[in-house]
Design a protein around this motif. Structure first.
Motif, PDB file in Angstrom:
ATOM      1  N   GLY A 150      61.370   0.424  26.083  1.00  0.00           N
ATOM      2  CA  GLY A 150      60.658   1.320  26.251  1.00  0.00           C
ATOM      3  C   GLY A 150      60.348   2.707  26.945  1.00  0.00           C
ATOM      4  O   GLY A 150      61.676   2.588  28.306  1.00  0.00           O
ATOM      5  N   THR A 151      59.961   3.016  26.963  1.00  0.00           N
ATOM      6  CA  THR A 151      59.774   4.866  27.541  1.00  0.00           C
ATOM      7  C   THR A 151      59.105   3.850  28.776  1.00  0.00           C
ATOM      8  O   THR A 151      59.174   5.153  29.834  1.00  0.00           O
ATOM      9  CB  THR A 151      58.846   5.609  26.331  1.00  0.00           C
ATOM     10  OG1 THR A 151      59.359   5.897  25.403  1.00  0.00           O
ATOM     11  CG2 THR A 151      58.330   7.185  27.400  1.00  0.00           C
ATOM     12  N   LEU A 152      58.613   3.436  28.839  1.00  0.00           N
ATOM     13  CA  LEU A 152      57.792   3.120  30.375  1.00  0.00           C
ATOM     14  C   LEU A 152      57.130   1.357  30.342  1.00  0.00           C
ATOM     15  O   LEU A 152      56.088   1.332  29.686  1.00  0.00           O
ATOM     16  CB  LEU A 152      56.631   3.999  31.325  1.00  0.00           C
ATOM     17  CG  LEU A 152      56.156   4.278  32.183  1.00  0.00           C
ATOM     18  CD1 LEU A 152      56.994   3.848  33.174  1.00  0.00           C
ATOM     19  CD2 LEU A 152      54.861   5.474  32.322  1.00  0.00           C
ATOM     20  N   ILE A 153      57.114   1.063  31.369  1.00  0.00           N
ATOM     21  CA  ILE A 153      56.533  -0.529  31.222  1.00  0.00           C
ATOM     22  C   ILE A 153      56.813  -0.537  32.815  1.00  0.00           C
ATOM     23  O   ILE A 153      57.828   0.231  33.594  1.00  0.00           O
ATOM     24  CB  ILE A 153      57.648  -1.909  30.620  1.00  0.00           C
ATOM     25  CG1 ILE A 153      58.363  -1.198  29.495  1.00  0.00           C
ATOM     26  CG2 ILE A 153      57.362  -2.518  31.135  1.00  0.00           C
ATOM     27  CD1 ILE A 153      59.370  -1.072  28.937  1.00  0.00           C
ATOM     28  N   MET A 154      55.991  -0.829  33.989  1.00  0.00           N
ATOM     29  CA  MET A 154      55.132  -0.772  34.218  1.00  0.00           C
ATOM     30  C   MET A 154      54.203  -1.708  34.964  1.00  0.00           C
ATOM     31  O   MET A 154      53.684  -2.888  34.361  1.00  0.00           O
ATOM     32  CB  MET A 154      54.538  -0.218  35.559  1.00  0.00           C
ATOM     33  CG  MET A 154      55.178   1.695  35.370  1.00  0.00           C
ATOM     34  SD  MET A 154      54.266   2.478  36.403  1.00  0.00           S
ATOM     35  CE  MET A 154      52.666   1.966  35.555  1.00  0.00           C
TER      36      MET A 154
END
Length: 84
Positions: free
Chosen positions: A36-40
């Protein structure tokens, strides 16, 4: 039985899409499969401005990573599956 947002992603099901969601910390280690675009993955008790434990930004490729007990997962525009 009602399901809350994220219930399917935590079970042994295919990845589920999230426009934006924070998975609460668990008292056990987990594994995340995601793209995905952003996973933290981050420690919610860490000082503000602390770098996340792990950050991923590849929308086209799946990856797996460990999520230590007590850590939260924030996703934005991502496909996610969490398992024990």
């Amino acid at each position: 039985m009602s399901e809350s947002v994220g219930d399917v992603a935590i079970e042994e099901e295919p990845q589920e899409y999230y426009r934006g969601h924070v998975f609460d910390a668990a008292d056990h280690d987990r594994t995340i499969t995601c793209r995905g675009t952003l996973i933290m993955i981050y420690d919610p008790n860490a000082a503000k401005g602390t770098a996340p434990y792990w950050k991923y930004k590849v929308p086209a490729r799946n990856t797996d990573h460990d999520v230590p007990a007590g850590y939260e997962v924030k996703v934005i525009d991502a496909w996610v599956k969490l398992t024990k």
